[in-house]
Design a protein around this motif. Structure first.
Motif, PDB file in Angstrom:
ATOM      1  N   ILE D   2       0.834  -1.202   0.000  1.00 51.40           N
ATOM      2  CA  ILE D   2       0.000   0.000   0.000  1.00 51.40           C
ATOM      3  C   ILE D   2       0.868   1.252   0.000  1.00 51.40           C
ATOM      4  N   ILE D   3       0.320   2.282  -0.605  1.00 49.74           N
ATOM      5  CA  ILE D   3       0.991   3.588  -0.598  1.00 49.74           C
ATOM      6  C   ILE D   3       0.117   4.510   0.252  1.00 49.74           C
ATOM      7  N   VAL D  66       1.994  -5.619   2.414  1.00 48.42           N
ATOM      8  CA  VAL D  66       0.970  -6.383   3.148  1.00 48.42           C
ATOM      9  C   VAL D  66       1.448  -7.817   3.206  1.00 48.42           C
ATOM     10  N   LYS D  67       1.727  -8.289   4.414  1.00 49.81           N
ATOM     11  CA  LYS D  67       2.330  -9.637   4.522  1.00 49.81           C
ATOM     12  C   LYS D  67       1.300 -10.756   4.558  1.00 49.81           C
ATOM     13  N   LYS D  68       0.098 -10.438   4.923  1.00 48.87           N
ATOM     14  CA  LYS D  68      -0.946 -11.462   4.974  1.00 48.87           C
ATOM     15  C   LYS D  68      -1.248 -11.992   3.559  1.00 48.87           C
ATOM     16  N   LEU D  75      -6.768  -5.545   7.114  1.00 46.72           N
ATOM     17  CA  LEU D  75      -6.891  -4.232   7.737  1.00 46.72           C
ATOM     18  C   LEU D  75      -5.745  -3.326   7.283  1.00 46.72           C
ATOM     19  N   GLU D  76      -4.600  -3.921   7.066  1.00 46.76           N
ATOM     20  CA  GLU D  76      -3.442  -3.151   6.598  1.00 46.76           C
ATOM     21  C   GLU D  76      -3.719  -2.477   5.253  1.00 46.76           C
ATOM     22  N   PHE D  77      -4.493  -3.163   4.422  1.00 47.77           N
ATOM     23  CA  PHE D  77      -4.731  -2.661   3.078  1.00 47.77           C
ATOM     24  C   PHE D  77      -5.465  -1.330   3.129  1.00 47.77           C
ATOM     25  N   ARG D  78      -6.199  -1.104   4.210  1.00 42.70           N
ATOM     26  CA  ARG D  78      -6.878   0.178   4.391  1.00 42.70           C
ATOM     27  C   ARG D  78      -6.199   0.990   5.482  1.00 42.70           C
ATOM     28  N   SER D 268      -9.032  -7.550  14.282  1.00 42.73           N
ATOM     29  CA  SER D 268      -7.601  -7.222  14.231  1.00 42.73           C
ATOM     30  C   SER D 268      -6.987  -7.535  12.870  1.00 42.73           C
ATOM     31  N   LEU D 269      -7.710  -8.271  12.046  1.00 43.68           N
ATOM     32  CA  LEU D 269      -7.131  -8.711  10.769  1.00 43.68           C
ATOM     33  C   LEU D 269      -7.749  -8.048   9.549  1.00 43.68           C
ATOM     34  N   THR D 270      -9.038  -7.701   9.651  1.00 45.77           N
ATOM     35  CA  THR D 270      -9.748  -7.243   8.461  1.00 45.77           C
ATOM     36  C   THR D 270     -10.579  -6.002   8.762  1.00 45.77           C
ATOM     37  N   HIS D 271     -10.889  -5.266   7.712  1.00 43.99           N
ATOM     38  CA  HIS D 271     -11.733  -4.076   7.851  1.00 43.99           C
ATOM     39  C   HIS D 271     -13.201  -4.398   7.623  1.00 43.99           C
ATOM     40  N   LEU D 272     -13.512  -5.625   7.252  1.00 46.85           N
ATOM     41  CA  LEU D 272     -14.885  -5.975   6.863  1.00 46.85           C
ATOM     42  C   LEU D 272     -15.817  -6.087   8.077  1.00 46.85           C
TER      43      LEU D 272
END
Lengths: 346, 346, 346, 346
Positions: D2-3, D66-68, D75-78, D268-272
């Protein structure tokens, strides 16, 4: 419910009984056993009085209720007679079943290119396999992983078939691909993750090809037989069950836990032939040989083994694939054991 | 950490090295292999510089760190050499191990009375078993269920031993009973429910008798080997591992799921001998024979089979017990397969 | 089987009935409920005619068979009345039970030294905990891992108790340590790995202290209640059940799977109080707070939470321990929810 | 990868960066957070040098890998910002998400007839539900069990929608039915048994409606998020995750084991957004209320509850359905707890 006809009942009488029972809300199915014919009735049988059925003909030996939730898949439905699944291949008809030689299915996880699939086909045929497996459409956990070459892989399987005469087993993931798949495949595989994709089960129940039904990752024996029942109920009697390891609490040293006791359990519950896939179960090529030997000893009718010319470079499931040489060695070890149990061809 | 000595190293030099390494905070253990001696070091080895150890003697071939959390139980600790557990019985020494004939252990779940245990002993001996199993202290889920006859059952086992010369295997549930048990038992069993009863493991680690360690119902392979490590670390090298079925999501047709792949997995991880108990695993006598055959084919070193003169009236575990005749038949089926794999005595 | 006495039955009549039923092969147990007395009969009740029992006294309202395999532990055995476990501590009697405030147990996995245990005790008391937990004897998977400081840790727990007046909960692994443990402990813990160590269960059934029975890693609800039954049957009615996570197929993000539905399930089956241990269940301190909140909302009677002054340096289970500040914050979040449900003291 | 763009970056610059990165073999995705914009890159990012990307613009704050294995779902992606799924319904837009009121979905397992579905819709709406659930196509273990009324059931759902303005959630089992389903459904459900039906996932990834993705019976958290990733990768960002109980070793008192710890783990893992279905999980209506309370306390964003006017006569899943009155009572109990946590509308 089944109607067991006396040995020697004239076929015209069997047909008469079959027609008679149609007055109930059921679908009859005749199964001609070695000595006796059995008429299976599926439908709203709970309300039918067995004595009434018994009175239809003096040739009726017995009327028995099938208590299992799976009917057509149950051993009772065929009055204890195990079924055979005979698959025509260019090299002749290959029969899966308890009274037949072990059928060996081998090949790569996925079809990668013409050279590799044709080479593999030649080697596994020479080593004694009857079927070539190879994925065109691959169910992968990640959308970013290699998904199989699809239609073009089917063409390559066709070439390998032409070159060797081996029967072809490949997986269907989407009913939309079924027409193309059955043009090449002799046996259509339903993968573990689709074992309860009931729409797909109904659709493969309507084709004229045999179906290989893999056990779901956490499917009970009953779940699995109910899924087979979907295919049988849709009109396709040619179902082969394939145990490929179940999901348990321990994944450190094997990918799944191969449930070998499923072999005798299934044998006691169903008439369908049983295949074992030790490659997916263990996930490691070094454990394939002992699990193959155990499966033969426990009475498996068929084995599915992953083979790849270069496992280290496989696009999928490399760690569980045998090399071509590894497969040849395995077949040499299997042959004497297969003969020991009277389950080896030639 | 292990020190591999060169072939032909004088024993005085091996001892010198062993003494030298005592300057580290470790306990050394010499294992004399067929060609080479290996000195195992257990303790705070993380900080030890392997080159420093290497310099102790020119006879040292290699110094290798054992990366597994189980040390003494690991195959690496013996530099790949499998161990043997030799058990003296009135009929002679019986050896459990990969290079020895299959050892057959048979008998009832619990010792019920003199007649039944002596009769069973005579029959299983005549059929070819080397050990008699029988519970004096029974771990039962319910406090109201039959708990075993305790001390008096030990006396009956002693009588059966005297009458037949068979070795005796019986379970210890309470360290307080250990003294009485070792008077009769040749192998002391730790049951599945006590696999992580670490106090008890330490205590059987201090006795001079072999220990049969059953796998816990949901024990991973690593948990199990760590429990074996407790016994080994307490000074008892004679441990036999027994797989008896694991708990999975399906209990409808079998009591547990027999994890036959544990055989090759353990073989790759540990030097300890491996026994299979298909009776507790399947919970049904009709599934014992195929699981026995599968276990032999997968490479088991020993089998434990429940046998009862009258399973229908057994005080515990009747449904999984073979009759005396059933056991005789099983042994007749096992013998040719055992011979096929070169694992049958005589 | 239970005998429900009518409301207002004179106690002399209850005693007469109790004596009368002793002619059967059973042991009677009187449970005085809020309105009615219930006499529980355990033993060979299958053959007893309920009408015959009914005729013993006109004060008998009903005679009911307990169909569950667990008898004393069943809710039916107390005719639907939940039990309380009252534990005397220096700070007063603390009662575990459905109609009482939540009891909070906090402390480190193991007692490491005087300073840490006394400091922790002071902080958790100030934050509102009623009990200090701390392991003296630790069940560790590896024989090489820290096994607890044993007897000297018991002395330190005694000091922490003296300094704060908190009740003490600590685990027994070996019956031989029980005498020393009960000198300090107000509640004796049976760990998950010993849930089916039936010898130990019988021994803690004979002590005068309350027992905390942790659920085994793959114990079914019924297995667990049968283990509680062992303690109750041995004469100790003060049993608290503690759910601490079960073993499932997924261990990647949590150590175990906390089975919160065990709370309402147990409530419907047993009268015993229910504790939840979210620390061992999740294995990660960041998941403790939401699981605590969920447990309170689902109706838990008590919570056990791991707290350590310096989790990063803990000798065991650091990743799942809250810091002292973390625990204070948690208690501040718990209090309003506890009050919301009417389960908070003061 | 991600940027993260600096706060206040002009949108033209964000677009320029997005175009620039297209020279790599990736697909960029802009996510406009509250303060900062984040550009997600999916594809062959392993070889991309993060410093090179950093140099594209001085407005770039950070470039992070993003290592997952799940990328878009992580969650990192956002950059830690949770997403919302906003669903238009006749009664207005309903938003699923961490910062929104709890969304309640209620209704019968299957749509049986007009009267029952319309009556149920009226009652659940009046009680405060925002969505009506009801199966038109039912995945049933047995081919002989009621399979849902199919297309005609969709018409009935449309009527219930018209009558009440509630949003509609219904399951798709076969891609061939998708067109008809999306005409009525506001949220399309993928059932547990199809969680890894990757063909179907790709197809719902291409529709314009939100997707409810139920967790498979033995799916790990990672498997589940990878299946969500299939939908996200196919272009549909509106995915809601629904935990509905996992398969464990104990089925005696609950149908499945509700994994409530999945809530904080997913958070803790996802934004969904996260929904809980306590009805399928427990399989018993009496356990629904405590599991609803626990789910709210653990932070669920939404709840799915089975409701039937006459559970005893339901064509499927009667034992787990609340009555209409039972649902009204439940909502009255939920409201104060929802308010306590600031998650109740109005």
């Amino acid at each position: 419910m089944i109607i067991v006809m006396k040995a020697g009942t004239p076929s015209v009488e069997i047909e008469r009984v079959t027609e008679e029972v149609c007055r109930y809300e059921i679908i009859p199915e005749i199964c001609q056993g070695q000595h006796k014919a059995v008429i299976g009735l599926v439908g709203e049988t709970a309300e039918i009085d067995t004595r009434q059925v018994q009175n239809i003909s003096p040739f009726i030996e017995q009327v028995i209720r099938v208590k299992k939730p799976f009917k057509r898949a149950s051993l009772e439905f065929r009055y204890g007679e195990h079924s055979e699944v005979a698959v025509p291949t260019p090299n002749g008809v290959i029969t899966f079943g308890q009274n037949h030689p072990l059928v060996v299915v081998a090949g790569p996880c996925s079809v990668e290119n013409e050279e590799m699939i044709v080479e593999t086909a030649h080697v596994v045929k020479a080593a004694g396999a009857q079927f070539l497996r190879g994925g065109a459409y691959k169910p992968r956990t990640s959308p970013y992983a290699f998904q199989g070459h699809g239609e073009s892989a089917l063409d390559l399987l066709a070439k390998a078939k032409e070159a060797t005469g081996l029967g072809i087993i490949t997986e269907v993931m989407d009913a939309a691909d079924l027409d193309k798949i059955v043009e090449v495949a002799d046996v259509v595989q339903i993968g573990a993750r689709n074992m309860q994709n009931f729409s797909l089960l109904k659709k493969v129940g309507a084709i004229g090809k045999a179906v290989l039904l893999k056990r779901g990752l956490s499917a009970t024996i009953e779940d699995w037989l109910m899924s087979a029942e979907y295919i049988l109920a849709a009109g396709n009697p040619n179902v082969i069950l394939c145990e490929r390891g179940i999901r348990t609490f321990d994944k450190q040293y094997t990918r799944n836990t191969l449930d070998i006791s499923a072999i005798p359990v299934l044998r006691s519950l169903t008439h369908l032939p049983i295949m074992i896939d030790p490659s997916h179960a263990t996930g490691k090529s070094e454990f394939v040989q002992p699990m193959v030997m155990a499966s033969i000893a426990a009475g498996a009718d068929s084995l599915m083994i992953e083979v790849h010319p270069n496992p280290a470079k496989a696009l999928s499931d490399g760690p569980q694939s045998l090399t071509l040489e590894g497969f040849e060695e395995l077949m040499q070890e299997m042959a004497p054991l297969g003969k020991f149990f009277g389950r080896w061809s030639k």
